[in-house]
Each structure stands twice: as C-alpha cells, then as structure tokens.
Write an enzyme that holds these catalytic residues in place. Structure first.
Site, PDB file in Angstrom:
ATOM      1  N   ILE A  37       0.842  -1.204   0.000  1.00 39.97           N
ATOM      2  CA  ILE A  37       0.000   0.000   0.000  1.00 39.97           C
ATOM      3  C   ILE A  37       0.876   1.253   0.000  1.00 39.97           C
ATOM      4  O   ILE A  37       0.451   2.327  -0.414  1.00 39.97           O
ATOM      5  CB  ILE A  37      -0.982  -0.036   1.199  1.00 39.97           C
ATOM      6  N   ASN A 114       4.841 -15.466  16.124  1.00 41.75           N
ATOM      7  CA  ASN A 114       4.828 -16.090  17.459  1.00 41.75           C
ATOM      8  C   ASN A 114       3.628 -15.591  18.265  1.00 41.75           C
ATOM      9  O   ASN A 114       3.236 -16.235  19.242  1.00 41.75           O
ATOM     10  CB  ASN A 114       6.140 -15.810  18.194  1.00 41.75           C
ATOM     11  N   TYR A 138      -3.876  -8.776  16.691  1.00 43.57           N
ATOM     12  CA  TYR A 138      -2.866  -9.069  15.654  1.00 43.57           C
ATOM     13  C   TYR A 138      -2.536 -10.575  15.648  1.00 43.57           C
ATOM     14  O   TYR A 138      -2.571 -11.231  14.597  1.00 43.57           O
ATOM     15  CB  TYR A 138      -1.622  -8.224  15.935  1.00 43.57           C
TER      16      TYR A 138
END
Ligand code: 15L
Length: 277
Positions: A37, A114, A138
């Site tokens: 983007i 992770n 997230y």
C-alpha cells in the site's frame, strides 16, 4: 507449470522484511511481482515490478497473482493494533490472497507470528501442533490466517507454509529475543526454500535462528531442506539481564503483546487450581 518456475508475488514489499526479501530473492534471479500500500523505497531488482495496491482490493489481488507460482504474504498490519485496524488488511486481505492462490494454483508462504501462540508460558517447549493461543488481535489474525490456509489445503489442495516468525530484526535487543530472534539471512534462506521446495504440503515452521534458549521444537523444516545458520547466543552476555520487570511480559512467550490491555487480575487457573492452563 510447477510453482518454482513461475513468478513470485510478494505482498508487504515496502515493509522491513519485504525489502530484505526483495533484495535477497532478486539477487537469486527470481522473477518478483512486488506490491504494497506504500511506495517501494529501494532500487528495483532486474526481474521485478512494483504495483501499489491495497490488500482490501480483491480484484487487484487477483490480477497481481495471475500466473504466480508462489505468494509470499508479508502484507498487512504487523504489530499489535485495535481490532478495527486489523480487520481489513489481515482478515479480509487474507481471504483475497487465498482466493487468488486457489484460482492460480499457487503456494502461499504466510508470515504468521509467534503472537499466534503468545499466551504459552516461556517454560513450555512447543511443537508445530501446539494449541493456538493468540495474545492480541494481531496474533488472532495470524491464527486465523493459519486456519484459513488449513481450510484451503483440505478443501482445495492449496499448499501453505506458515512461518511463525519470532523477532526478525538486525540484532536481538532484549533477553526474550535470545529465544525468539531470527536473523535476516536465516529468514531469506528459509523463504527461498519455501519457494524452491518441490512440495511443501501444509506446514508450520518456527521462524527463529539456532538459539539455545528457543521456546520451540518440532516443525516441518526438514521437509523444506532448511536449517538456521545464525544464533542469538553470542548476545547472551549483554542481553541476559535485559528484562522488563513486568511479570506478565516475562511469563509468556509473546512478551509485551500479552501485557497490552491485560485485565485478568493476578491469578491464572494454573495458579489457582493447578489446572492445565
Ligand atoms: C511480530 O510479529 C512483530 O511483527 C514484530 O514487530 C515483533 O513484535 C515480533 O513479533 C516479536 O514478537 O518480537
């Protein structure tokens, strides 16, 4: 045509890891289609092109993926952000990537994290088939991405490699990264193997270097022909004492992401009742 002999689409090309990968894979002579983007800030490798596009634009993603053998999906929100910010790029965007992969019969290499398993305690040694325990919206989007990949493998035969990346930076900077650090060179060698391997199936690989303090064990690296060559161990002298002082951060593998907005109170079921947490 096998995936290895077709161009590679790299999303998130203008991000830190995207730029490192563009340089390394371009130098290996791979034909690269880059997208982000944000504008691409570096010189373009010889066999590469860049298109500015939003992951939320499904039509643009289908067009960009046309003829590509592998999609390296490194685009989207890459840090802990509120749900509304993660939703478009990481959830909807991921669907566009998998739909494009299904149509083109491409392999997907997904930059998972992770943080999809961040609420496991640091004393645990995890294998690839451990429970997903996201530590943030997230991390949840990364867990969703891995499950999306499973769905497309089981239902459509789309191959995926989920790279559960630890901390990929030029150097480790604190005690946690003595376990989680992934060097740029190890990342580039890993991604190259994901592109070039004849078959990958649907596989999880822990993305850290050969760190003695690693939290992670078995995965599919042998299938890809990859083993890390670097290690955080040489930084132990300067970093072993670099702790945060926050008990939540230090308890869990995901570190600070676990502590962000944490409101559980001090006791976990494991502490209270000795239940498996
Ligand atoms: C990640 O997934 C992030 O993209 C990165 O910024 C670091 O926070 C890293 O994990 C980490 O856990 O160190």
């Amino acid at each position: 045509m096998p995936p290895q002999s077709r161009p590679v689409l790299l999303t998130g090309a203008s991000g830190a890891l995207g730029r490192v990968l563009t340089r390394a894979l371009g130098a290996q002579g791979l034909a690269l289609r880059l997208t982000d983007i944000a504008p691409f800030p570096d010189p373009m490798p010889p066999d590469a092109s860049f298109t500015r596009a939003d992951l939320a634009d499904g039509v643009a993603m289908l067009r960009l993926a046309e003829g590509c053998g592998t999609i390296l999906h490194f685009g989207g929100v890459s840090v802990d952000r509120p749900f509304e910010e993660v939703l478009g790029p990481n959830l909807r965007g991921l669907y566009h990537i998998y739909e494009a992969a299904r149509r083109e019969r491409s392999r997907v290499v997904f930059a998972s994290s992770n943080h999809s398993i961040g609420f496991h305690e640091r004393g645990e040694r995890l294998d690839h088939d451990c429970q997903l325990r996201p530590d943030s919206y997230y991390g949840l989007s990364k867990a969703y991405g891995e499950l999306m990949g499973r769905l497309y493998w089981d239902k459509h035969g789309v191959e995926s490699v989920f790279l559960r990346i630890g901390s990929c930076f030029p150097e480790p900077v604190d005690a946690r990264m003595l376990a989680t650090w992934l060097s740029y060179d190890d990342l580039c060698r890993l991604v190259a193997r994901c592109v070039l391997a004849e078959r990958t199936g649907c596989a999880v690989v822990w993305g850290n270097s050969a760190n003695a303090r690693s939290f992670w064990g078995e995965d599919a690296r042998a299938r890809l022909g990859w083993a890390p060559q670097d290690s955080a161990d040489g930084f132990a002298g300067q970093l072993a004492g670099k702790l945060s002082g926050d008990p939540v951060i230090e308890r869990y593998q995901g570190g600070a992401y676990c502590a962000n907005g944490y409101s559980r109170g001090e006791a976990s079921p494991a502490d209270l009742f000795g239940w498996p947490d």
